[in-house]
Design an enzyme around this catalytic site. Structure first.
Site, PDB file in Angstrom:
ATOM      1  N   TYR A   1      -3.262  -4.980   0.961  1.00 41.39           N
ATOM      2  CA  TYR A   1      -3.296  -5.424   2.366  1.00 41.39           C
ATOM      3  C   TYR A   1      -3.551  -6.917   2.466  1.00 41.39           C
ATOM      4  O   TYR A   1      -3.164  -7.549   3.445  1.00 41.39           O
ATOM      5  CB  TYR A   1      -4.325  -4.617   3.172  1.00 41.39           C
TER       6      TYR A   1
ATOM      7  N   HIS B   1       8.009   2.052  -5.248  1.00 36.62           N
ATOM      8  CA  HIS B   1       7.214   1.899  -4.012  1.00 36.62           C
ATOM      9  C   HIS B   1       6.691   0.468  -3.873  1.00 36.62           C
ATOM     10  O   HIS B   1       6.839  -0.162  -2.835  1.00 36.62           O
ATOM     11  CB  HIS B   1       6.052   2.900  -4.019  1.00 36.62           C
ATOM     12  N   PHE B   2       6.113  -0.054  -4.954  1.00 44.03           N
ATOM     13  CA  PHE B   2       5.513  -1.372  -4.717  1.00 44.03           C
ATOM     14  C   PHE B   2       6.538  -2.504  -4.747  1.00 44.03           C
ATOM     15  O   PHE B   2       6.266  -3.580  -4.254  1.00 44.03           O
ATOM     16  CB  PHE B   2       4.257  -1.625  -5.567  1.00 44.03           C
ATOM     17  N   HIS B   3       7.723  -2.232  -5.286  1.00 48.27           N
ATOM     18  CA  HIS B   3       8.744  -3.278  -5.139  1.00 48.27           C
ATOM     19  C   HIS B   3       9.318  -3.287  -3.721  1.00 48.27           C
ATOM     20  O   HIS B   3       9.780  -4.316  -3.253  1.00 48.27           O
ATOM     21  CB  HIS B   3       9.834  -3.124  -6.194  1.00 48.27           C
TER      22      HIS B   3
HETATM   23 FE1  HAS Z   1       1.010   1.601  -1.678  1.00 49.31          FE
HETATM   24  C1  HAS Z   1       0.510   2.600  -4.935  1.00 49.31           C
HETATM   25  C2  HAS Z   1      -0.201   4.589  -0.543  1.00 49.31           C
HETATM   26  C3  HAS Z   1       1.339   0.529   1.610  1.00 49.31           C
HETATM   27  C4  HAS Z   1       1.458  -1.623  -2.776  1.00 49.31           C
HETATM   28  N1  HAS Z   1       1.007   0.674  -3.499  1.00 49.31           N
HETATM   29  C5  HAS Z   1       0.788   1.263  -4.728  1.00 49.31           C
HETATM   30  C6  HAS Z   1       0.862   0.275  -5.768  1.00 49.31           C
HETATM   31  C7  HAS Z   1       1.080  -0.931  -5.140  1.00 49.31           C
HETATM   32  C8  HAS Z   1       1.179  -0.664  -3.717  1.00 49.31           C
HETATM   33  C9  HAS Z   1       1.174  -2.286  -5.810  1.00 49.31           C
HETATM   34  O1  HAS Z   1      -1.731   6.980  -1.686  1.00 49.31           O
HETATM   35  C10 HAS Z   1       0.772   0.551  -7.269  1.00 49.31           C
HETATM   36  C11 HAS Z   1      -0.546   0.297  -7.872  1.00 49.31           C
HETATM   37  C12 HAS Z   1      -0.514   0.576  -9.354  1.00 49.31           C
HETATM   38  O2  HAS Z   1      -0.136  -0.335 -10.116  1.00 49.31           O
HETATM   39  O3  HAS Z   1      -0.824   1.686  -9.761  1.00 49.31           O
HETATM   40  N2  HAS Z   1       0.684   2.434   0.186  1.00 49.31           N
HETATM   41  C13 HAS Z   1       0.191   3.663   0.420  1.00 49.31           C
HETATM   42  C14 HAS Z   1       0.117   3.897   1.863  1.00 49.31           C
HETATM   43  C15 HAS Z   1       0.573   2.748   2.463  1.00 49.31           C
HETATM   44  C16 HAS Z   1       0.904   1.835   1.406  1.00 49.31           C
HETATM   45  C17 HAS Z   1      -0.361   5.134   2.555  1.00 49.31           C
HETATM   46  N3  HAS Z   1       1.358  -0.184  -0.754  1.00 49.31           N
HETATM   47  C18 HAS Z   1       1.455  -0.412   0.592  1.00 49.31           C
HETATM   48  C19 HAS Z   1       1.692  -1.809   0.840  1.00 49.31           C
HETATM   49  C20 HAS Z   1       1.725  -2.420  -0.400  1.00 49.31           C
HETATM   50  C21 HAS Z   1       1.505  -1.381  -1.389  1.00 49.31           C
HETATM   51  C22 HAS Z   1       1.842  -2.422   2.204  1.00 49.31           C
HETATM   52  C23 HAS Z   1       1.914  -3.837  -0.760  1.00 49.31           C
HETATM   53  C24 HAS Z   1       2.054  -4.831   0.068  1.00 49.31           C
HETATM   54  N4  HAS Z   1       0.334   3.289  -2.561  1.00 49.31           N
HETATM   55  C25 HAS Z   1      -0.148   4.379  -1.917  1.00 49.31           C
HETATM   56  C26 HAS Z   1      -0.629   5.349  -2.915  1.00 49.31           C
HETATM   57  C27 HAS Z   1      -0.436   4.791  -4.170  1.00 49.31           C
HETATM   58  C28 HAS Z   1       0.169   3.496  -3.918  1.00 49.31           C
HETATM   59  C29 HAS Z   1      -1.237   6.665  -2.672  1.00 49.31           C
HETATM   60  C30 HAS Z   1      -0.805   5.392  -5.539  1.00 49.31           C
HETATM   61  C31 HAS Z   1       0.340   6.043  -6.170  1.00 49.31           C
HETATM   62  C32 HAS Z   1      -0.030   6.526  -7.556  1.00 49.31           C
HETATM   63  O4  HAS Z   1      -0.154   7.739  -7.719  1.00 49.31           O
HETATM   64  O5  HAS Z   1      -0.178   5.727  -8.478  1.00 49.31           O
HETATM   65  C33 HAS Z   1       0.618   2.506   3.975  1.00 49.31           C
HETATM   66  O6  HAS Z   1      -0.153   1.384   4.273  1.00 49.31           O
HETATM   67  C34 HAS Z   1       1.994   2.331   4.520  1.00 49.31           C
HETATM   68  C35 HAS Z   1       1.974   2.177   6.038  1.00 49.31           C
HETATM   69  C36 HAS Z   1       3.259   1.603   6.546  1.00 49.31           C
HETATM   70  C37 HAS Z   1       3.992   2.100   7.547  1.00 49.31           C
HETATM   71  C38 HAS Z   1       5.278   1.422   7.941  1.00 49.31           C
HETATM   72  C39 HAS Z   1       5.221   0.734   9.308  1.00 49.31           C
HETATM   73  C40 HAS Z   1       6.488  -0.029   9.568  1.00 49.31           C
HETATM   74  C41 HAS Z   1       6.565  -1.285  10.083  1.00 49.31           C
HETATM   75  C42 HAS Z   1       7.912  -1.964  10.211  1.00 49.31           C
HETATM   76  C43 HAS Z   1       8.542  -1.701  11.535  1.00 49.31           C
HETATM   77  C44 HAS Z   1       9.915  -2.295  11.568  1.00 49.31           C
HETATM   78  C45 HAS Z   1      10.409  -3.046  12.593  1.00 49.31           C
HETATM   79  C46 HAS Z   1      11.778  -3.582  12.487  1.00 49.31           C
HETATM   80  C47 HAS Z   1       9.611  -3.400  13.781  1.00 49.31           C
HETATM   81  C48 HAS Z   1       3.601   3.312   8.285  1.00 49.31           C
HETATM   82  C49 HAS Z   1       5.359  -2.046  10.517  1.00 49.31           C
HETATM   83  C50 HAS Z   1      12.665  -2.972  13.535  1.00 49.31           C
HETATM   84  C51 HAS Z   1      13.776  -3.862  13.826  1.00 49.31           C
HETATM   85  C52 HAS Z   1      14.987  -3.514  14.234  1.00 49.31           C
HETATM   86  C53 HAS Z   1      15.983  -4.542  14.477  1.00 49.31           C
HETATM   87  C54 HAS Z   1      15.379  -2.115  14.395  1.00 49.31           C
END
Ligand code: HAS
Length: 544
Positions: A222, A369-371
């Site tokens: 974050y 995922h993290f890429h």
């Molecule tokens: Fe993750 C593993 C769960 C977000 C980075 N994550 C990782 C690792 C990294 C990482 C580096 O629960 C690997 C670590 C390692 O080396 O072992 N992650 C989550 C969850 C979220 C999440 C629940 N991760 C991130 C973000 C990262 C990141 C952000 C980097 C910046 N992650 C995990 C879990 C693991 C994990 C497990 C462990 C896996 C394992 O077993 O090893 C949440 O925060 C995600 C919430 C995001 C959303 C999306 C909202 C969308 C938005 C965009 C809207 C688009 C618009 C455009 C407005 C709900 C805000 C529209 C425009 C038009 C024109 C239509």
């Protein structure tokens, strides 16, 4: 008001180190993709884990941290009317410590004395100087953080009763999160890994070290994301000719990130022994809570796009879409990042579910995922920032052809990442493990079936390398060669009819107090328990 020259120079010093690290890391990334894809073999004097460590450390820890601190300082200077001498000095002291720490750690990696990857899990053991370098990096970032917080306090003192500028508030929230989070990794490094690698103590409590690492590791992601969110909330609206949709909502989202992004580390350890399932359950619930501020952000961004589009005369349900400045790279690059954050976030929610985590943990899915999260959503936003931030700080302009080149760069990066990350996600589901060198497991049929996807991954990686080179070229051009001129530092204003932001949102004592309580609840007993009942001792796996 323009940013004072000395402040601009300091931010540029941070950005320069960031892009230097990015360049080396990109090369390591290319090599590792080609090796893993079975396309090339490394010569004897480098090993796979060495380049994997270089890539992870330089991209994930050095490029990001330097870029973020440089960016936040510039915006704080811009929105508070210039840095005080104290903040300015703290910024430089931080830079110097971080730079020396980085040099020290990188030297140990180059010497193949620290092939422990960016998570440096014990009982793998690196040269002690790798950890000392890491500690210097963290302490340097604290110095920089103190300078930022001092700027915020000074602004509030000089402007009693007034809300702080949104950019500065968000930077302080980001650094607050960083301070709390780095306490975990600093304790691990100072009290466990340094004494153990110097040989002052014989043993290390592996479970405790992993717990402390992930106490830091999740908020770290974050810490990468929040500066991108600052750009989305504060800079993008100005670039598209709009206003901040809701100052209060933006502040609330950041406070929720501070509260909920720390007590969730066990979601990286769901498959690990030594932590009871009830404590894991608590962390999963809190993980789902930390999704909320991202959903608020998605809502807020759509609202900004729609209201700005309508202001420009858009009609109908989706007319606003065509009013967005798609040909402006300052908007285009972060927008692609945002779009990619939708599947990236869905992937995160999948990871966080215990049963699904059993399917994907330690597979290439996680790397995919993290890429998609950090290397696409966050990094494309950082690239998008670079196009105006560097010229605004150097007093140069973003020429039309660089804008066009930037759109091309964004496209190359996105296509490369879609291929690479897509292949990784899919191979993860097929069971391909992460963090292994190229192997077919003695021509095992299942492993052989992954090979075509490895090739796709390697091809995507090669595209990313080209995109990376292009970005470095653009950075160098904007730094030293672009024509002199004026570029605006985009800071959006609040809507005219905005209701005043509730004062409680700046009550840091309250928020830090709640954060401490949540951390105590989620980590207090598990840490106590692991210290009381340490796991059997593990001999060090020396990599040096
Ligand atoms: Fe993750 C593993 C769960 C977000 C980075 N994550 C990782 C690792 C990294 C990482 C580096 O629960 C690997 C670590 C390692 O080396 O072992 N992650 C989550 C969850 C979220 C999440 C629940 N991760 C991130 C973000 C990262 C990141 C952000 C980097 C910046 N992650 C995990 C879990 C693991 C994990 C497990 C462990 C896996 C394992 O077993 O090893 C949440 O925060 C995600 C919430 C995001 C959303 C999306 C909202 C969308 C938005 C965009 C809207 C688009 C618009 C455009 C407005 C709900 C805000 C529209 C425009 C038009 C024109 C239509």
């Amino acid at each position: 008001t323009a940013i004072p020259k000395r402040d601009a120079k300091m931010s540029l010093a941070y950005l320069t180190v960031a892009f230097l690290a990015f360049g080396i890391a990109a090369l390591a990334g290319l090599l590792q993709g080609l090796v893993r894809g079975g396309v090339i073999e490394l010569p004897d004097w480098v090993n796979y884990y060495q380049i994997l460590t270089a890539h992870g450390v330089l991209m994930g820890l050095i490029f990001t941290t330097f870029f973020i601190i440089g960016f936040l300082y510039s915006g704080i200077s811009k929105t508070t009317g210039g840095l005080s001498d104290f903040s300015f000095k703290a910024g430089w002291i931080g830079w110097a410590m971080m730079f020396f720490g980085t040099a020290m750690s990188v030297a140990t990696i180059v010497l193949n004395d620290a092939s422990v990857m960016y998570t440096f899990y014990a009982p793998m053991q690196a040269s002690p100087w790798f950890y000392v370098g890491a500690a210097l990096l963290v302490v340097g970032s604290w110095a920089a953080g103190i300078g930022m917080i001092a700027a915020y306090i000074r602004y509030r003192k000089n402007n009693p009763g007034k809300a702080s500028p949104l950019f500065t508030f968000m930077s302080v929230a980001t650094m607050t999160l960083w301070f709390i989070a780095t306490l975990g990794v600093a304790s691990e490094v100072l009290f466990q890994l340094i004494p153990w690698s110097f040989g002052w103590v014989a043993d290390v409590n592996v479970l405790l070290s992993r717990m402390l690492f992930w106490y830091f590791g999740h908020p770290l992601v974050y810490f990468w994301l929040m500066p991108a969110y600052i750009a989305w909330y504060v800079c993008i609206p100005k670039i598209i000719g709009g206003k901040v949709f809701s100052d209060s909502l933006a502040r609330l989202a950041f406070i929720l990130l501070v509260l909920f992004s720390i007590p969730v580390g066990f979601h990286h350890q769901l498959m690990e022994p030594g932590i009871s399932s009830s404590w894991k359950f608590v962390h999963v619930i809190l993980t789902l809570a930390v999704v909320v501020p991202s959903l608020l952000t998605a809502f807020s961004m759509f609202a900004v796009f729609e209201t700005s589009g309508r202001r420009l005369g858009a009609k109908g349900l989706f007319g606003w879409f065509t009013k967005l400045p798609w040909k402006d790279v300052r908007f285009f690059a972060p927008m692609v990042g945002m779009l990619m954050f939708i599947p990236a976030g869905i992937g995160g929610i999948i990871n966080a579910s215990n049963q699904l985590n059993a399917v994907i943990h330690n597979t290439l899915w996680v790397v995919g995922h993290f890429h998609l999260t950090v290397a696409t959503s966050v990094v494309l936003t950082f690239f998008g920032l670079t196009y105006w931030l560097v010229p605004a700080l150097t007093g140069r302009t973003l020429t039309k052809w660089v804008n066009r080149l930037g759109i091309l760069q964004t496209l190359i990066w996105s296509v490369g990442m879609l291929m690479m990350s897509g292949a990784m996600h899919y191979m993860g589901l097929l069971g391909a493990p992460r963090r292994t060198d190229y192997t077919t497991y003695m021509d095992n049929a299942t492993a052989l079936s992954w090979v075509p996807y490895y090739k796709l991954m390697a091809f995507g990686g090669a595209l990313l390398f080209i995109g990376g080179l292009l970005m470095i070229g653009i950075f160098v051009y904007l730094m030293w060669f672009a024509p002199k001129g004026q570029v605006e530092y985009p800071i959006a204003e609040a809507e005219d009819d905005a209701t005043p932001t509730p004062k409680i949102l700046e009550n840091w004592k309250l928020w830090i107090g709640i954060a401490a309580l949540l951390i105590l609840l989620a980590y207090g007993y598990p840490i106590y328990d692991i210290i009381q009942n340490p796991p059997p001792s593990s001999p060090a796996l020396r990599t040096w």
